[in-house]
Design a protein around this motif. Sequence first.
Motif, PDB file in Angstrom:
ATOM      1  N   ILE A 112     -10.545  30.840   1.843  1.00  0.00           N
ATOM      2  CA  ILE A 112     -11.716  29.979   1.701  1.00  0.00           C
ATOM      3  C   ILE A 112     -12.783  30.687   0.879  1.00  0.00           C
ATOM      4  N   VAL A 113     -13.316  29.969  -0.106  1.00  0.00           N
ATOM      5  CA  VAL A 113     -14.406  30.495  -0.910  1.00  0.00           C
ATOM      6  C   VAL A 113     -15.626  29.615  -0.661  1.00  0.00           C
ATOM      7  N   GLY A 114     -16.730  30.260  -0.316  1.00  0.00           N
ATOM      8  CA  GLY A 114     -17.966  29.517  -0.051  1.00  0.00           C
ATOM      9  C   GLY A 114     -18.899  29.612  -1.244  1.00  0.00           C
ATOM     10  N   LEU A 115     -19.406  28.469  -1.649  1.00  0.00           N
ATOM     11  CA  LEU A 115     -20.292  28.418  -2.807  1.00  0.00           C
ATOM     12  C   LEU A 115     -21.659  27.960  -2.323  1.00  0.00           C
ATOM     13  N   ARG A 116     -22.707  28.649  -2.770  1.00  0.00           N
ATOM     14  CA  ARG A 116     -24.052  28.179  -2.456  1.00  0.00           C
ATOM     15  C   ARG A 116     -24.913  28.322  -3.695  1.00  0.00           C
ATOM     16  N   ALA A 117     -25.522  27.228  -4.092  1.00  0.00           N
ATOM     17  CA  ALA A 117     -26.401  27.194  -5.279  1.00  0.00           C
ATOM     18  C   ALA A 117     -25.725  27.855  -6.472  1.00  0.00           C
ATOM     19  N   GLY A 118     -24.434  27.582  -6.657  1.00  0.00           N
ATOM     20  CA  GLY A 118     -23.749  28.052  -7.852  1.00  0.00           C
ATOM     21  C   GLY A 118     -23.267  29.490  -7.805  1.00  0.00           C
ATOM     22  N   ARG A 119     -23.367  30.143  -6.652  1.00  0.00           N
ATOM     23  CA  ARG A 119     -22.874  31.516  -6.524  1.00  0.00           C
ATOM     24  C   ARG A 119     -21.857  31.603  -5.399  1.00  0.00           C
ATOM     25  N   VAL A 120     -20.879  32.506  -5.563  1.00  0.00           N
ATOM     26  CA  VAL A 120     -19.896  32.730  -4.510  1.00  0.00           C
ATOM     27  C   VAL A 120     -20.547  33.598  -3.442  1.00  0.00           C
ATOM     28  N   VAL A 121     -20.636  33.048  -2.197  1.00  0.00           N
ATOM     29  CA  VAL A 121     -21.273  33.827  -1.132  1.00  0.00           C
ATOM     30  C   VAL A 121     -20.277  34.185  -0.031  1.00  0.00           C
ATOM     31  N   PHE A 122     -19.059  33.664  -0.105  1.00  0.00           N
ATOM     32  CA  PHE A 122     -18.042  34.021   0.877  1.00  0.00           C
ATOM     33  C   PHE A 122     -16.682  33.902   0.214  1.00  0.00           C
ATOM     34  N   ASP A 123     -15.788  34.824   0.513  1.00  0.00           N
ATOM     35  CA  ASP A 123     -14.425  34.762  -0.003  1.00  0.00           C
ATOM     36  C   ASP A 123     -13.536  35.474   1.000  1.00  0.00           C
ATOM     37  N   GLY A 124     -12.748  34.707   1.763  1.00  0.00           N
ATOM     38  CA  GLY A 124     -11.919  35.366   2.763  1.00  0.00           C
ATOM     39  C   GLY A 124     -11.073  34.371   3.524  1.00  0.00           C
ATOM     40  N   PRO A 125     -10.367  34.855   4.549  1.00  0.00           N
ATOM     41  CA  PRO A 125      -9.509  33.979   5.352  1.00  0.00           C
ATOM     42  C   PRO A 125     -10.354  33.109   6.282  1.00  0.00           C
ATOM     43  N   PRO A 126      -9.780  32.025   6.816  1.00  0.00           N
ATOM     44  CA  PRO A 126     -10.542  31.110   7.672  1.00  0.00           C
ATOM     45  C   PRO A 126     -11.152  31.814   8.872  1.00  0.00           C
ATOM     46  N   GLU A 127     -10.499  32.862   9.372  1.00  0.00           N
ATOM     47  CA  GLU A 127     -11.031  33.562  10.546  1.00  0.00           C
ATOM     48  C   GLU A 127     -12.371  34.213  10.242  1.00  0.00           C
ATOM     49  N   GLY A 128     -12.619  34.464   8.951  1.00  0.00           N
ATOM     50  CA  GLY A 128     -13.879  35.091   8.560  1.00  0.00           C
ATOM     51  C   GLY A 128     -15.075  34.164   8.637  1.00  0.00           C
ATOM     52  N   LEU A 129     -14.837  32.864   8.887  1.00  0.00           N
ATOM     53  CA  LEU A 129     -15.953  31.927   8.951  1.00  0.00           C
ATOM     54  C   LEU A 129     -16.618  32.001  10.319  1.00  0.00           C
ATOM     55  N   THR A 130     -17.650  32.820  10.424  1.00  0.00           N
ATOM     56  CA  THR A 130     -18.416  32.967  11.655  1.00  0.00           C
ATOM     57  C   THR A 130     -19.708  32.175  11.496  1.00  0.00           C
ATOM     58  N   PRO A 131     -20.470  31.998  12.579  1.00  0.00           N
ATOM     59  CA  PRO A 131     -21.772  31.338  12.423  1.00  0.00           C
ATOM     60  C   PRO A 131     -22.616  32.000  11.339  1.00  0.00           C
ATOM     61  N   GLU A 132     -22.515  33.328  11.199  1.00  0.00           N
ATOM     62  CA  GLU A 132     -23.323  34.015  10.183  1.00  0.00           C
ATOM     63  C   GLU A 132     -22.890  33.616   8.775  1.00  0.00           C
ATOM     64  N   THR A 133     -21.553  33.608   8.516  1.00  0.00           N
ATOM     65  CA  THR A 133     -21.100  33.275   7.164  1.00  0.00           C
ATOM     66  C   THR A 133     -21.376  31.796   6.861  1.00  0.00           C
ATOM     67  N   LEU A 134     -21.203  30.925   7.847  1.00  0.00           N
ATOM     68  CA  LEU A 134     -21.489  29.505   7.616  1.00  0.00           C
ATOM     69  C   LEU A 134     -22.971  29.303   7.301  1.00  0.00           C
ATOM     70  N   THR A 135     -23.829  30.086   7.975  1.00  0.00           N
ATOM     71  CA  THR A 135     -25.261  30.009   7.676  1.00  0.00           C
ATOM     72  C   THR A 135     -25.526  30.483   6.251  1.00  0.00           C
ATOM     73  N   ALA A 136     -24.784  31.526   5.830  1.00  0.00           N
ATOM     74  CA  ALA A 136     -24.964  32.022   4.467  1.00  0.00           C
ATOM     75  C   ALA A 136     -24.568  30.961   3.442  1.00  0.00           C
ATOM     76  N   ILE A 137     -23.549  30.138   3.775  1.00  0.00           N
ATOM     77  CA  ILE A 137     -23.085  29.122   2.825  1.00  0.00           C
ATOM     78  C   ILE A 137     -23.965  27.878   2.874  1.00  0.00           C
ATOM     79  N   TYR A 138     -24.190  27.357   4.098  1.00  0.00           N
ATOM     80  CA  TYR A 138     -24.817  26.043   4.221  1.00  0.00           C
ATOM     81  C   TYR A 138     -26.289  26.114   4.599  1.00  0.00           C
ATOM     82  N   GLY A 139     -26.726  27.252   5.166  1.00  0.00           N
ATOM     83  CA  GLY A 139     -28.075  27.337   5.685  1.00  0.00           C
ATOM     84  C   GLY A 139     -28.067  27.263   7.207  1.00  0.00           C
ATOM     85  N   GLU A 140     -29.253  27.438   7.791  1.00  0.00           N
ATOM     86  CA  GLU A 140     -29.400  27.537   9.246  1.00  0.00           C
ATOM     87  C   GLU A 140     -28.965  26.247   9.946  1.00  0.00           C
TER      88      GLU A 140
END
Lengths: 264, 263
Positions: free
Chosen positions: B220-248
């Motif tokens: 899974i690659v997370g994009l926010r405002a045109g920049r890659v902010v996450f790149d890793g396996p699905p297990e890496g999606l924690t509340p912190e990484t989701l906040t980094a991608i989508y916001g609080e």
Amino acid sequence: MGDSVSWSPPPLIRNPWLRYGLYIGAAIYLSLALGTLHLNWARLAQGLDRGWAFISAFAHPDIAKHGREIFEGFVESLTMTAVATAAGVAISLPVGLGAARNLVPMPVYLLCRGIIAVSRTFPEIIVAILFVKMFGFGPLAGVATLAFATIGFMSKLLAEDIEDIDASQVEAIRATGAGPFQVLNYAVQPQVMARFIGLSVYRLDINFRESAVIGIVGAGGIGATLNTSFERYEFDTAASILLMIIGIVMVTEYASSLVRGRLR
Amino acid sequence: MLTISGLTKRYGSKNAVGDLALTNVDLTVPKGQLMALIGPSGAGKSTLIRCVNRLVEPTEGRIALDGVAVTGTGATALRRARRRMGMIFQEYALIERLTVMENVLSGRLGYVSFFAAWARRFPRADVAEAFRLLDRVGMRGMEDKRADELSGGQRQRVGICRALIQNPALLLVDEPTASLDPKTSRQIMRLLVELCAERNLAAIVNIHDVALAQMFVPRIVGLRAGRVVFDGPPEGLTPETLTAIYGEEDWTATIRALEDDDG
């Protein structure tokens, strides 16, 4: 339940001064305009007789007296209509494609929109007079006139249809690696074809009606025959021609609505 | 393998003040890998996959598929590059008034001449492959139906066939399930995963539904405002990484849903 609440929709023009001012202004203008008409009641009464003679001729239309001329007039009109519609539709295809902003670069667009604007600016009757001066009396001038008018009508509506197509279908075909003409054939044509055929049939029907009108200024067809009969005050012949025009227009209109209803 | 390096897309004016949709994106997608691209609306997901086949022209950066440059080439080379990339769309983007078969065969347009395509005279091998694919996605016997007669799930299956008949090395998939109900969404995602595995196809899948992405996709690659902010396996999606991608936001429910599905 005692309180009576009333509501009426807000007026189109909110300012009451402006609203009533406009009403009064319009009434004054209308009465002044009527005053400038200079109606000549004596001449009107005289003309009523002739008008009545014309209308009463519809009770006894006469095809027999000039049967050959009428037949030839209609054949000529129908031929003019068919030739002009075919030529006009054929030319309107590239013009219409070129006038669609989502397909072509700006210079081509402006050129094609220019052609459409010129064709749509002048009424058929003016164009017919011009072509009669250029080609002389007869059906050639009529064909040129109708084809010219058809180009403006068909190209404009085709271009507007193309501008309204679903862009994602075009994107999908481009994404397969298709070339520009394949994109036209696969993504654009299916989206506009049904309406284009419907409009062509509709234009055929318009062109027949117009062919009767432009004949009056010398562009051939049944209009010329009609004009001759008017000039000779042969109202019974004119009535029979008009009744036949009405009949043919109704048939073509019904046929074209049938064709358009079938397309989807 | 797809390599994207330094990809920047600026909409509007050519100087620096235009809207930056993508900023200096570097990504590699190895052969056979399924990658989900997640991020909020307007993060540039759609722009990113459209830059890959240049439906959107990148402002800067280089893109290459199996070592063949996609950027900086002429029209003919671009069409050749596009043949190697199948694209699948959110609203299916089928040609509504054409038959299922014509829609599937339109995936071969990059390979056949204009007149062959115009006369609908495709090579026998293409037609046979089209029938095979329709059979594979469960659309046997539907070839003469018009696309506008189909349901959403059926349309997306035809869309998948159109992409696969290109014999691509890469699939670009734009929100494949956003117009479908949850059950059909899962069926379509499962079908995509299976087909990519069968053909050793790489795919970039734009997807709104984080739970669906976690369920089916290994990277899974997370994009926010045109920049890659996450790149890793699905297990890496924690509340912190989701906040980094989508916001609080309260992310516990999203992650718990995934654990429930697993259990």
